[in-house]
Design a protein around this motif. Structure first.
Motif, mmCIF file in Angstrom:
data_model
loop_
_atom_site.group_PDB
_atom_site.id
_atom_site.type_symbol
_atom_site.label_atom_id
_atom_site.label_comp_id
_atom_site.label_asym_id
_atom_site.label_seq_id
_atom_site.Cartn_x
_atom_site.Cartn_y
_atom_site.Cartn_z
ATOM 1 N N CYS A 1 0.839 -1.212 0.000
ATOM 2 C CA CYS A 1 0.000 0.000 0.000
ATOM 3 C C CYS A 1 0.870 1.256 0.000
ATOM 4 C CB CYS A 1 -0.897 0.034 1.230
ATOM 5 S SG CYS A 1 -1.763 -1.508 1.554
ATOM 6 N N TYR B 1 -4.449 4.909 2.148
ATOM 7 C CA TYR B 1 -3.625 4.199 3.140
ATOM 8 C C TYR B 1 -3.157 5.137 4.248
ATOM 9 C CZ TYR B 1 0.495 1.677 4.953
ATOM 10 O OH TYR B 1 1.429 1.067 5.760
ATOM 11 N N CYS C 1 -5.786 0.310 5.555
ATOM 12 C CA CYS C 1 -6.594 0.926 4.502
ATOM 13 C C CYS C 1 -7.786 1.595 5.179
ATOM 14 C CB CYS C 1 -7.063 -0.138 3.513
ATOM 15 S SG CYS C 1 -8.107 0.531 2.205
ATOM 16 N N TYR D 1 -11.346 -0.089 3.260
ATOM 17 C CA TYR D 1 -11.055 -1.464 2.843
ATOM 18 C C TYR D 1 -12.183 -2.069 2.006
ATOM 19 C CZ TYR D 1 -9.270 -6.255 3.335
ATOM 20 O OH TYR D 1 -8.783 -7.512 3.088
ATOM 21 N N ARG E 1 -11.734 -1.062 -1.660
ATOM 22 C CA ARG E 1 -10.379 -1.101 -2.218
ATOM 23 C C ARG E 1 -10.426 -1.584 -3.673
ATOM 24 N NH1 ARG E 1 -11.593 -5.563 0.471
ATOM 25 N NH2 ARG E 1 -10.618 -7.571 0.022
ATOM 26 N N CYS F 1 -5.647 -4.579 -5.054
ATOM 27 C CA CYS F 1 -5.565 -4.846 -3.607
ATOM 28 C C CYS F 1 -6.213 -6.198 -3.270
ATOM 29 C CB CYS F 1 -6.277 -3.750 -2.823
ATOM 30 S SG CYS F 1 -5.966 -2.085 -3.439
#
Length: 199
Positions: A40, A84, A96, A99, A102, A106
């Motif tokens: 990330c 991030y 993250c 998340y 994402r 990822c």
């Protein structure tokens, strides 16, 4: 398909990938190390605006799209992914902040395979996992070429290109997020304009 429909199609594709990735993680015992953000923090990771449409719509719905876009405009080239948050001096530990939305890259990392020049499947995996879980890594590498199912990265890139091949073009990750935000803001601006004309 309009932009919102493309975003929904991407989200559906991510659900399918998520199911396959979950099954693979459960069988292999491999997965990203909690709190690790080494990939990330890497600004050279490339992604497409298309895979970040769900994130851009989420930012818009939360009233954050303009703020994030301003941050991206003022951001230096070569910065870590804007989503991030690092919490170590070297930037390699963190999390993250979105998340659930994402990007595809990822989702594929440590949960998918690609074909090498010999035609064998190889894990898309980092040094941290190779060195941290060597036995599991070796066993999984053997098994994905025998009897273990694993998401195929090339298949998912092909499926995302079918949604919109232009928006599936690769850019540095923050550029991809910026382009996705600009598209969503433009789309919402014209959508609101059409609603006002109807009143």
């Amino acid at each position: 398909m309009n932009l919102a429909e493309k975003s929904q199609a991407v989200s559906k594709l991510f659900e399918k990938l998520g199911e396959e990735a979950k099954q693979f993680a459960s069988e292999s015992g491999l997965g990203c190390v909690a709190g690790c953000g080494a990939c990330c923090a890497n600004p050279k990771v490339s992604a497409s605006p298309l895979e970040f449409l769900p994130l851009a719509f989420d930012f818009f719905n939360k009233g954050l799209a303009d703020t994030i876009l301003e941050l991206l405009d003022s951001d230096e080239e070569g910065s870590a992914c804007i989503v991030y948050r690092a919490h170590s001096a070297d930037g390699k530990k963190g999390y993250c902040t979105n998340y659930a939305n994402r990007g595809m890259i990822c989702r594929l990392f440590a949960a998918a395979a690609r074909k090498n020049k010999y035609g064998s499947k190889e894990l898309i995996i980092c040094k941290v996992l190779k060195e941290g879980k060597p036995e599991k890594y070796q066993l999984t590498t053997q098994r994905i070429n025998q009897d273990m199912e694993i998401p195929n990265a090339a298949k998912y890139y092909m499926l995302i290109e079918e949604i919109d091949d232009q928006l599936a073009q690769q850019h540095p990750i923050n550029t991809a997020i910026k382009l996705a935000l600009e598209l969503v803001l433009r789309y919402k601006f014209y959508q609101e304009g059409e609603l006002l004309q109807e009143l």
